[in-house]
Design an enzyme around this catalytic site. Structure first.
Site, PDB file in Angstrom:
ATOM      1  CD  GLU A 200      -4.420   4.039  -1.217  1.00 36.67           C
ATOM      2  OE1 GLU A 200      -4.563   4.378  -0.031  1.00 36.67           O
ATOM      3  OE2 GLU A 200      -5.318   4.142  -2.079  1.00 36.67           O
TER       4      GLU A 200
ATOM      5  CG  ASP B 155      -1.944   1.107   1.181  1.00 38.93           C
ATOM      6  OD1 ASP B 155      -3.015   0.862   0.589  1.00 38.93           O
ATOM      7  OD2 ASP B 155      -1.681   2.199   1.713  1.00 38.93           O
TER       8      ASP B 155
ATOM      9  CG  ASP C  39      -3.739   8.760 -11.889  1.00 38.67           C
ATOM     10  OD1 ASP C  39      -4.231   8.240 -10.867  1.00 38.67           O
ATOM     11  OD2 ASP C  39      -4.409   9.374 -12.740  1.00 38.67           O
TER      12      ASP C  39
ATOM     13  CG  HIS D 218      -6.794  12.982  -8.255  1.00 38.85           C
ATOM     14  ND1 HIS D 218      -7.018  11.933  -7.401  1.00 38.85           N
ATOM     15  CD2 HIS D 218      -7.550  14.007  -7.802  1.00 38.85           C
ATOM     16  CE1 HIS D 218      -7.894  12.283  -6.474  1.00 38.85           C
ATOM     17  NE2 HIS D 218      -8.244  13.550  -6.688  1.00 38.85           N
TER      18      HIS D 218
ATOM     19  NE  ARG E 258      16.133  -7.591  -5.093  1.00 40.27           N
ATOM     20  CZ  ARG E 258      15.943  -8.897  -5.289  1.00 40.27           C
ATOM     21  NH1 ARG E 258      15.137  -9.308  -6.245  1.00 40.27           N
ATOM     22  NH2 ARG E 258      16.558  -9.766  -4.524  1.00 40.27           N
TER      23      ARG E 258
ATOM     24  CG  ASN F 153      -4.402  11.276  -5.046  1.00 43.94           C
ATOM     25  OD1 ASN F 153      -3.682  11.283  -6.036  1.00 43.94           O
ATOM     26  ND2 ASN F 153      -5.054  10.200  -4.647  1.00 43.94           N
TER      27      ASN F 153
END
Length: 265
Positions: free
Chosen positions: A168, A125, A142, A138, A188, A133
């Protein structure tokens, strides 16, 4: 194709001539034997005259049927192609182009049922995504999601699964790895995201981080249970300061088999 149709037309004409002659001889022999000699002379001519239009009609009809079959085959191929594309698009998240939640879960379930194997499940997440945002817009949000997607794709193997679970949040299923390999992949991914700045048009690029809840998925567990445990570990990662991996294992009873391990930056 044209040569084949021509051969068929000539064959039909030939059989029509022969058939007409046989019928003519039989009728004349039975009804008018005295006319047999003229009939023998005229029969081939009359038969040929009759056979030519019949052969041409057969030729054109065959040509139409072959063209119709070719068109039908082409239509079927196009429909199959369009159906395959539609199915693929229905399984993919339109922005990140990874599996959507439904098909990600379905693929993981199918993999575990067919191969009866254990694996490792990572739930990832983006940290403070709402703030991203709200602060940058936004478009930057994105871009952050695409950064996460690209990092995951570059890190996992081709036969692993990745899906966007919503917003997300991403799910990753790693197959046939040992614990240390799963740790290393999760770390990683976390490190690569943290080191992947996004251009926001300011003097300093914007950096963001992710948190990961990782869990060993025993073959006795269903995907829903595995995801719940991974989500709990993700919750711990968030509340321990974010930008970290929290990993544990699931035993047959569903209880944690090892102590929670936090691998932070």
């Amino acid at each position: 194709m044209m040569f084949s149709l021509t051969k068929q037309m000539l064959l039909v004409m030939g059989w029509a001539v022969v058939g007409a002659q046989v019928v003519t001889y039989a009728i004349v022999q039975a009804l008018m034997p005295h006319m047999l000699e003229p009939a023998i002379m005229l029969a081939p001519i009359i038969s040929t005259i009759v056979a030519i239009p019949l052969g041409f009609v057969f030729f054109k009809q065959n040509e139409r049927l072959n063209n119709a079959n070719l068109q039908l085959l082409s239509t079927n191929e196009n429909l199959e192609r369009e159906t395959a594309i539609a199915r693929y698009e229905a399984s993919i998240d339109p922005m990140t182009r990874v599996l959507n939640r439904v098909h990600f879960v379905r693929n993981v379930e199918s993999c575990r049922q067919e191969e009866v194997q254990e694996g490792y499940f990572l739930m990832l997440d983006a940290d403070n995504f709402k703030k991203i945002n709200d602060t940058y817009g936004h478009d930057i949000g994105d871009a952050a999601l695409m950064t996460i997607t690209n990092v995951i794709r570059d890190t996992i193997r081709e036969d692993d699964f990745v899906g966007r679970l919503g917003g997300e949040e991403f799910g990753i299923y790693l197959r046939l790895l040992n614990k240390r390999q799963a740790y290393e992949i999760a770390e990683r991914i976390r490190e690569k995201v943290a080191k992947s700045p996004i251009d926001v048009g300011a003097d300093k690029p914007f950096n963001f981080t992710v948190s990961i809840g990782a869990v060993f998925a025993a073959k006795e567990q269903n995907v829903s249970e595995i995801m719940k445990h991974a989500d709990k570990n993700l919750y711990h990662a968030k509340h321990r300061g974010r930008n970290r991996v929290v990993f544990d294992a699931i035993t047959r009873s569903g209880k944690r088999a090892v102590k929670l391990i936090a691998l932070s930056a």
